[in-house]
Write a protein that holds these residues in place. Structure first.
Motif, short mmCIF file in Angstrom:
data_model
loop_
_atom_site.label_atom_id
_atom_site.label_comp_id
_atom_site.label_asym_id
_atom_site.label_seq_id
_atom_site.Cartn_x
_atom_site.Cartn_y
_atom_site.Cartn_z
N VAL A 115 29.87 -86.65 78.03
CA VAL A 115 30.62 -85.59 78.69
C VAL A 115 31.76 -85.16 77.77
CG1 VAL A 115 32.14 -85.00 80.64
CG2 VAL A 115 30.13 -86.43 81.02
N TYR A 116 31.91 -83.84 77.60
CA TYR A 116 33.03 -83.26 76.85
C TYR A 116 33.79 -82.36 77.81
CZ TYR A 116 30.36 -84.52 72.67
OH TYR A 116 29.67 -85.21 71.70
N ALA A 117 35.11 -82.34 77.72
CA ALA A 117 35.90 -81.49 78.61
C ALA A 117 37.24 -81.14 77.96
CB ALA A 117 36.13 -82.20 79.94
N ILE A 118 37.81 -80.04 78.42
CA ILE A 118 39.13 -79.59 77.98
C ILE A 118 39.90 -79.13 79.21
CG2 ILE A 118 40.43 -77.89 76.64
CD1 ILE A 118 38.15 -77.82 74.65
N PRO A 119 41.13 -79.63 79.42
CA PRO A 119 41.91 -79.23 80.60
C PRO A 119 42.61 -77.90 80.42
CG PRO A 119 43.21 -80.74 79.27
CD PRO A 119 41.85 -80.62 78.60
N CYS A 120 42.93 -77.25 81.53
CA CYS A 120 43.85 -76.12 81.50
C CYS A 120 45.25 -76.70 81.38
CB CYS A 120 43.76 -75.30 82.79
SG CYS A 120 42.29 -74.29 82.95
N ARG A 121 46.07 -76.07 80.56
CA ARG A 121 47.46 -76.51 80.38
C ARG A 121 48.45 -75.48 80.92
NH1 ARG A 121 48.14 -81.05 77.47
NH2 ARG A 121 46.30 -81.86 76.42
N THR A 122 47.93 -74.34 81.36
CA THR A 122 48.74 -73.28 81.95
C THR A 122 47.98 -72.68 83.12
OG1 THR A 122 47.77 -71.62 80.47
CG2 THR A 122 49.81 -72.68 79.72
N GLN A 123 48.66 -71.86 83.90
CA GLN A 123 48.01 -71.24 85.05
C GLN A 123 47.23 -69.99 84.69
OE1 GLN A 123 51.34 -70.98 87.84
NE2 GLN A 123 50.52 -72.77 88.88
N ALA A 124 47.47 -69.46 83.51
CA ALA A 124 46.74 -68.27 83.07
C ALA A 124 46.52 -68.37 81.56
CB ALA A 124 47.50 -67.00 83.41
N GLY A 125 45.42 -67.80 81.13
CA GLY A 125 45.15 -67.82 79.70
C GLY A 125 43.99 -66.94 79.33
#
Length: 193
Positions: A115-125
């Motif tokens: 499994v590979y994943a990347i989190p959101c670090r802001t509410q918009a992008g």
């Protein structure tokens, strides 16, 4: 957007849904549970919500069925986030619950799957997080599962938040791409096998 008096009722309903999902995972003997973001409505939710969630996890004795929690745009991984290692929520989680808290998150499910994943670090992008997942290395025959939060569609007159290319799974040689924020099941691209 709910009145404060309705918040306890909403929290109970949400916890009931999580309980049902966990029960289905057990009865169907799934290999893993992926939560692709927006588990919470804000980065630092009320203690009743995150503690209730932790208690649902605590009452299970899972060892070989990991759960992955990905910060989405409503509950991004920020300095004061429920997902930060210093937040009490983290200390309440069993070892088989994994928070995606790095941009190079990788978890080997078995010798045959990752499994590979990347989190959101802001509410918009505007960044396509799926295209930041690693590409398949030469000779890698494993099942590759990606998990990101974003949208694969355009709404006329609106800016897409964390847009995901419709062929992102193909570009990154993923066998499956779990996408949060879509709020529906669909094959992307539509004619994908």
């Amino acid at each position: 957007g709910f009145d404060e008096a309705d918040q306890p009722k909403l929290t109970r309903a949400r916890l009931g849904v999580v309980e049902r999902i966990m029960s289905l995972a057990e009865s169907n003997q799934v290999d893993a549970v992926l939560c692709a973001g927006d588990l919470f409505d804000e980065p630092n939710p009320q203690v009743t919500w995150w503690m209730g969630l932790a208690q649902i996890f605590q009452k299970r004795v899972w060892k070989n069925r990991p759960v992955f929690l990905l910060p989405g745009n409503h509950d991004p991984l920020t300095r004061n986030s429920v997902y930060q290692s210093s937040h009490p929520f983290r200390s309440e989680l069993p070892s088989w619950v994994h928070i995606v808290d790095s941009d190079d998150f990788e978890y080997r499910l078995t010798d045959e799957a990752v499994v590979y994943a990347i989190p959101c670090r802001t509410q918009a992008g505007e960044m396509d997080l799926a295209l930041r997942l690693p590409n398949r290395a030469s000779g890698d025959k494993r099942i590759r599962i990606g998990m990101v939060h974003g949208q694969t569609f355009d709404i006329p007159g609106h800016q897409t938040n964390f847009p995901i290319a419709k062929d992102a799974a193909i570009q990154r040689s993923l066998d499956y791409l779990a996408i949060g924020d879509t709020h529906a099941y669909r094959l992307v691209p539509p004619d994908a096998p």
